[in-house]
Scaffold this active site. Sequence first.
Site, mmCIF file in Angstrom:
data_model
loop_
_atom_site.group_PDB
_atom_site.id
_atom_site.type_symbol
_atom_site.label_atom_id
_atom_site.label_comp_id
_atom_site.label_asym_id
_atom_site.label_seq_id
_atom_site.Cartn_x
_atom_site.Cartn_y
_atom_site.Cartn_z
ATOM 1 N N ARG A 211 16.895 -15.115 -4.099
ATOM 2 C CA ARG A 211 15.557 -16.425 -4.436
ATOM 3 C C ARG A 211 15.933 -17.228 -5.140
ATOM 4 N NH1 ARG A 211 11.829 -11.139 -4.622
ATOM 5 N NH2 ARG A 211 10.060 -11.844 -3.856
ATOM 6 N N ARG B 128 4.018 -16.760 -7.860
ATOM 7 C CA ARG B 128 4.584 -16.687 -7.422
ATOM 8 C C ARG B 128 5.645 -17.456 -6.004
ATOM 9 N NH1 ARG B 128 1.802 -10.672 -5.404
ATOM 10 N NH2 ARG B 128 3.305 -10.309 -4.280
ATOM 11 N N ARG C 166 -4.589 -6.478 0.693
ATOM 12 C CA ARG C 166 -3.337 -5.490 1.182
ATOM 13 C C ARG C 166 -3.502 -4.398 -0.271
ATOM 14 N NH1 ARG C 166 3.202 -7.302 0.342
ATOM 15 N NH2 ARG C 166 3.209 -8.161 -1.666
ATOM 16 N N ARG D 17 -0.480 -3.732 -5.029
ATOM 17 C CA ARG D 17 0.227 -3.934 -6.622
ATOM 18 C C ARG D 17 -0.255 -4.560 -7.161
ATOM 19 N NH1 ARG D 17 5.487 -7.003 -3.408
ATOM 20 N NH2 ARG D 17 5.345 -8.184 -5.383
ATOM 21 N N LYS E 245 8.670 -9.507 5.315
ATOM 22 C CA LYS E 245 9.379 -8.653 4.481
ATOM 23 C C LYS E 245 9.774 -7.614 4.405
ATOM 24 C CE LYS E 245 10.595 -11.130 0.934
ATOM 25 N NZ LYS E 245 9.309 -11.781 0.764
#
Length: 215
Positions: free
Chosen positions: A87, A172, A126, A161, A13
């Site tokens: 969300r 999550r 990531r 992160r 996203k």
Amino acid sequence: MNIILLGPPGAGKGTQARHLVETRNMVQLSTGDMLREAKDSGTEMGNMVAGVMARGELVTDEIVIGLIREKLEGDNKGGFIFDGFPRTLEQADALGHLMSDEGKTLDAVIEMRVDDEALVDRITARSTCSGCGEVYNDNTKPIPENGKCTSCGQENLFTRRADDNEESLKTRLMAYYKQTSPLIGYYYAKEMLSSVNGLGTVEAVQGEIKSALET
Ligand code: AMP
């Protein structure tokens, strides 16, 4: 044009939102970025949400709706990209009300579909350039050996992160399936939903989103 990018963590996203900002002059509203900023600058709210975010749970609707409310005021010709918001169904209802209060419309909701295995692979590999937001992946797009970001050229600003680990990713993903995925049906019923295959190359996904926005 105001749009929502909907998808699980790691669906891409943020990457797609950045492209839309560059090509269409849109404004990206990422509640995740806003919350991380609050946490990093140590505001009262930031300290309150730090633990919840580290565990991978959702922060309260009240907090995130408040953050979005502040950003919607005033003119923005390019339109907004809602990234990571809404969300929950409560957030989706609230967004509808906030938009109509501001005389704005929500034009499209793009669902980015990616299977779970790919999400785990993407997220645990990531890192991001904190100078410009460019996303790297240890396997498919490693950080350049000279330490310079390929997008903004700044050196050694790569970060991982804190919640990009397998443990909080599980929470999550669960939060996504339990609380966020009902929004797919919600926006389908409102005839606003388009789905794209988030597993393609960045350029292929850009193309699919472009087509979805033009139909
Ligand atoms: P993101 O950067 O979108 O992956 O968000 C990082 C974390 O911020 C999430 O795991 C949640 O803890 C929190 N968060 C971001 N956006 C929302 C939202 N709309 N509602 C609730 N929590 C959120």
